[in-house]
Design a protein around this motif. Structure first.
Motif, PDB file in Angstrom:
ATOM      1  N   VAL A  65      37.435  37.901  10.259  1.00 19.03           N
ATOM      2  CA  VAL A  65      36.485  37.540   9.821  1.00 19.03           C
ATOM      3  C   VAL A  65      36.147  36.357   9.268  1.00 19.03           C
ATOM      4  CG1 VAL A  65      34.061  38.281   8.444  1.00 19.03           C
ATOM      5  CG2 VAL A  65      35.152  40.288  10.673  1.00 19.03           C
ATOM      6  N   PRO A  66      36.863  36.284   7.945  1.00 20.86           N
ATOM      7  CA  PRO A  66      37.089  35.720   6.569  1.00 20.86           C
ATOM      8  C   PRO A  66      37.341  33.970   7.703  1.00 20.86           C
ATOM      9  CG  PRO A  66      37.838  37.483   5.931  1.00 20.86           C
ATOM     10  CD  PRO A  66      38.043  38.009   7.385  1.00 20.86           C
ATOM     11  N   GLU A  67      38.047  34.261   8.309  1.00 15.98           N
ATOM     12  CA  GLU A  67      38.389  32.687   9.639  1.00 15.98           C
ATOM     13  C   GLU A  67      37.311  32.271  10.454  1.00 15.98           C
ATOM     14  OE1 GLU A  67      41.434  31.526  12.911  1.00 15.98           O
ATOM     15  OE2 GLU A  67      41.786  33.800  12.347  1.00 15.98           O
ATOM     16  N   LYS A  68      36.313  33.726  10.672  1.00 17.28           N
ATOM     17  CA  LYS A  68      35.326  33.289  11.785  1.00 17.28           C
ATOM     18  C   LYS A  68      34.517  31.765  11.114  1.00 17.28           C
ATOM     19  CE  LYS A  68      35.502  36.919  15.019  1.00 17.28           C
ATOM     20  NZ  LYS A  68      34.277  37.854  15.374  1.00 17.28           N
ATOM     21  N   THR A  69      33.976  33.108   9.907  1.00 16.57           N
ATOM     22  CA  THR A  69      33.534  32.984   8.499  1.00 16.57           C
ATOM     23  C   THR A  69      33.730  31.053   8.341  1.00 16.57           C
ATOM     24  OG1 THR A  69      32.864  34.519   7.493  1.00 16.57           O
ATOM     25  CG2 THR A  69      32.696  32.833   6.317  1.00 16.57           C
ATOM     26  N   PHE A 108      26.443  32.704  -9.548  1.00 13.51           N
ATOM     27  CA  PHE A 108      25.460  34.212 -10.473  1.00 13.51           C
ATOM     28  C   PHE A 108      26.839  34.831 -10.074  1.00 13.51           C
ATOM     29  CE2 PHE A 108      21.820  31.615  -9.610  1.00 13.51           C
ATOM     30  CZ  PHE A 108      21.669  31.055 -10.798  1.00 13.51           C
ATOM     31  N   ASP A 109      27.495  35.570  -8.851  1.00 13.68           N
ATOM     32  CA  ASP A 109      28.220  36.616  -8.118  1.00 13.68           C
ATOM     33  C   ASP A 109      28.876  36.006  -7.589  1.00 13.68           C
ATOM     34  OD1 ASP A 109      28.952  39.135  -7.390  1.00 13.68           O
ATOM     35  OD2 ASP A 109      27.593  40.063  -8.482  1.00 13.68           O
ATOM     36  N   LYS A 110      30.684  35.707  -7.539  1.00  8.31           N
ATOM     37  CA  LYS A 110      31.814  35.148  -6.412  1.00  8.31           C
ATOM     38  C   LYS A 110      31.543  36.452  -6.043  1.00  8.31           C
ATOM     39  CE  LYS A 110      33.979  32.554 -10.154  1.00  8.31           C
ATOM     40  NZ  LYS A 110      35.203  32.437 -10.227  1.00  8.31           N
ATOM     41  N   ASN A 111      31.792  37.611  -6.128  1.00 10.76           N
ATOM     42  CA  ASN A 111      31.908  38.874  -4.922  1.00 10.76           C
ATOM     43  C   ASN A 111      31.076  38.707  -4.061  1.00 10.76           C
ATOM     44  OD1 ASN A 111      34.176  39.358  -5.876  1.00 10.76           O
ATOM     45  ND2 ASN A 111      33.665  40.715  -7.688  1.00 10.76           N
ATOM     46  N   LEU A 112      30.090  39.166  -4.780  1.00  7.95           N
ATOM     47  CA  LEU A 112      28.487  38.965  -3.920  1.00  7.95           C
ATOM     48  C   LEU A 112      28.582  38.273  -2.664  1.00  7.95           C
ATOM     49  CD1 LEU A 112      26.391  40.726  -2.863  1.00  7.95           C
ATOM     50  CD2 LEU A 112      24.759  39.727  -4.489  1.00  7.95           C
ATOM     51  N   ALA A 113      28.517  36.626  -3.396  1.00 10.78           N
ATOM     52  CA  ALA A 113      28.634  34.957  -2.772  1.00 10.78           C
ATOM     53  C   ALA A 113      29.425  35.361  -1.308  1.00 10.78           C
ATOM     54  CB  ALA A 113      29.083  34.702  -2.950  1.00 10.78           C
ATOM     55  N   ARG A 114      30.824  36.522  -1.847  1.00  9.19           N
ATOM     56  CA  ARG A 114      31.877  35.790  -0.434  1.00  9.19           C
ATOM     57  C   ARG A 114      31.202  37.478   0.481  1.00  9.19           C
ATOM     58  NH1 ARG A 114      36.179  39.178   1.137  1.00  9.19           N
ATOM     59  NH2 ARG A 114      37.809  38.349   2.101  1.00  9.19           N
ATOM     60  N   ASP A 115      30.813  38.414   0.342  1.00  7.42           N
ATOM     61  CA  ASP A 115      30.563  39.130   0.916  1.00  7.42           C
ATOM     62  C   ASP A 115      29.424  39.141   1.811  1.00  7.42           C
ATOM     63  OD1 ASP A 115      32.072  41.231  -0.049  1.00  7.42           O
ATOM     64  OD2 ASP A 115      30.690  42.326  -1.152  1.00  7.42           O
ATOM     65  N   LEU A 116      28.426  38.666   1.370  1.00  5.98           N
ATOM     66  CA  LEU A 116      27.370  37.926   2.267  1.00  5.98           C
ATOM     67  C   LEU A 116      27.838  36.316   3.341  1.00  5.98           C
ATOM     68  CD1 LEU A 116      24.908  37.026  -0.659  1.00  5.98           C
ATOM     69  CD2 LEU A 116      24.420  38.846   1.093  1.00  5.98           C
ATOM     70  N   SER A 117      28.199  36.031   2.526  1.00  7.26           N
ATOM     71  CA  SER A 117      29.221  34.810   2.966  1.00  7.26           C
ATOM     72  C   SER A 117      29.555  35.662   4.266  1.00  7.26           C
ATOM     73  CB  SER A 117      30.038  33.859   2.482  1.00  7.26           C
ATOM     74  OG  SER A 117      30.701  32.704   3.083  1.00  7.26           O
ATOM     75  N   LEU A 118      30.664  36.365   4.115  1.00  8.83           N
ATOM     76  CA  LEU A 118      31.848  36.636   5.638  1.00  8.83           C
ATOM     77  C   LEU A 118      30.436  37.594   6.721  1.00  8.83           C
ATOM     78  CD1 LEU A 118      34.061  38.486   3.661  1.00  8.83           C
ATOM     79  CD2 LEU A 118      34.312  36.977   4.861  1.00  8.83           C
ATOM     80  N   PHE A 119      29.492  38.124   6.093  1.00  4.25           N
ATOM     81  CA  PHE A 119      28.044  39.016   6.939  1.00  4.25           C
ATOM     82  C   PHE A 119      27.651  37.954   7.510  1.00  4.25           C
ATOM     83  CE2 PHE A 119      24.557  40.342   7.657  1.00  4.25           C
ATOM     84  CZ  PHE A 119      24.547  41.429   8.974  1.00  4.25           C
ATOM     85  N   ILE A 120      26.905  36.585   6.667  1.00  2.00           N
ATOM     86  CA  ILE A 120      25.603  35.911   8.142  1.00  2.00           C
ATOM     87  C   ILE A 120      26.651  34.599   8.576  1.00  2.00           C
ATOM     88  CG2 ILE A 120      24.124  33.663   6.949  1.00  2.00           C
ATOM     89  CD1 ILE A 120      22.816  35.916   4.293  1.00  2.00           C
ATOM     90  N   THR A 121      27.689  34.013   7.607  1.00  2.00           N
ATOM     91  CA  THR A 121      28.246  32.953   8.235  1.00  2.00           C
ATOM     92  C   THR A 121      28.998  33.963   9.309  1.00  2.00           C
ATOM     93  OG1 THR A 121      27.164  32.128   6.158  1.00  2.00           O
ATOM     94  CG2 THR A 121      29.729  30.891   8.230  1.00  2.00           C
ATOM     95  N   GLY A 122      29.759  34.861   8.958  1.00  2.00           N
ATOM     96  CA  GLY A 122      31.348  35.500   9.677  1.00  2.00           C
ATOM     97  C   GLY A 122      31.196  36.302  10.482  1.00  2.00           C
ATOM     98  N   GLN A 123      29.967  36.780  10.253  1.00  2.00           N
ATOM     99  CA  GLN A 123      29.494  37.899  11.112  1.00  2.00           C
ATOM    100  C   GLN A 123      28.183  38.044  12.573  1.00  2.00           C
ATOM    101  OE1 GLN A 123      29.666  41.356   9.021  1.00  2.00           O
ATOM    102  NE2 GLN A 123      31.874  41.945   9.723  1.00  2.00           N
ATOM    103  N   MET A 124      27.368  37.144  11.385  1.00  2.00           N
ATOM    104  CA  MET A 124      26.133  36.659  12.651  1.00  2.00           C
ATOM    105  C   MET A 124      26.192  35.697  13.189  1.00  2.00           C
ATOM    106  SD  MET A 124      24.448  39.749  12.828  1.00  2.00           S
ATOM    107  CE  MET A 124      23.030  39.206  12.871  1.00  2.00           C
ATOM    108  N   TYR A 125      26.860  34.242  12.296  1.00  3.10           N
ATOM    109  CA  TYR A 125      26.351  32.983  13.329  1.00  3.10           C
ATOM    110  C   TYR A 125      27.156  33.099  13.890  1.00  3.10           C
ATOM    111  CZ  TYR A 125      23.203  31.558   9.197  1.00  3.10           C
ATOM    112  OH  TYR A 125      22.125  31.534   8.211  1.00  3.10           O
ATOM    113  N   ALA A 126      28.759  33.933  13.717  1.00  3.49           N
ATOM    114  CA  ALA A 126      30.253  33.332  14.309  1.00  3.49           C
ATOM    115  C   ALA A 126      29.488  34.482  16.152  1.00  3.49           C
ATOM    116  CB  ALA A 126      31.197  33.666  13.559  1.00  3.49           C
TER     117      ALA A 126
END
Length: 138
Positions: free
Chosen positions: A8-12, A35-53
């Motif tokens: 998922v990180p690679e797809k992101t 604002f929140d590094k950990n939440l930003a990572r989680d959102l990015s992994l889901f939105i970009t790495g799982q939905m957009y990918a």
């Protein structure tokens, strides 16, 4: 034998590079991260790495759907980002404009006008304005 699925990180990373190459405005990820590094990572992994990918529909279709939704919702800042992404994945400007026009029935003409202004601004920034006249296209 099938190659192993990408992580998922690679797809992101790959999808973000494809969609947001050349974007100079602040990206949502940058704002979230402030604002929140950990939440930003989680959102990015889901939105970009799982939905957009996801590979269920082509990136061009996915971006035109996104342009339509953001037009109807009148979200010009996010729309600008996704018009840039649509161009990056190969959507012709005339397809983006037609997608915007098609939303008039659901979002109204004021929403269409707002979206067309955003499209025009992006095309101007990219040196793609004014568009080539239809009769000059092959």
């Amino acid at each position: 034998m099938n190659p192993p699925d990408k992580s998922v990180p690679e797809k992101t990373r790959e999808t973000a590079a494809l969609y947001f190459k050349g974007v100079t405005d602040e990206r949502p990820y940058d704002l979230w991260r402030a604002f929140d590094k950990n939440l930003a990572r989680d959102l990015s992994l889901f939105i970009t790495g799982q939905m957009y990918a996801r590979e269920k529909i082509p990136h061009t279709v996915r971006q035109l759907v996104t342009v339509a939704a953001l037009t109807v919702l009148v979200r010009p800042e996010e729309l600008k980002l996704h018009i840039q992404a649509a161009l990056n994945v190969g959507c012709p400007p005339e397809d983006i404009a037609e997608t915007i026009f098609q939303t008039a029935v659901y979002g109204g003409v004021p929403a269409v006008n707002t979206a067309l202004k955003v499209l025009k601004a992006v095309l101007e920034e990219k040196g793609m304005w004014p568009p080539e006249p239809a009769e000059a296209r092959p």
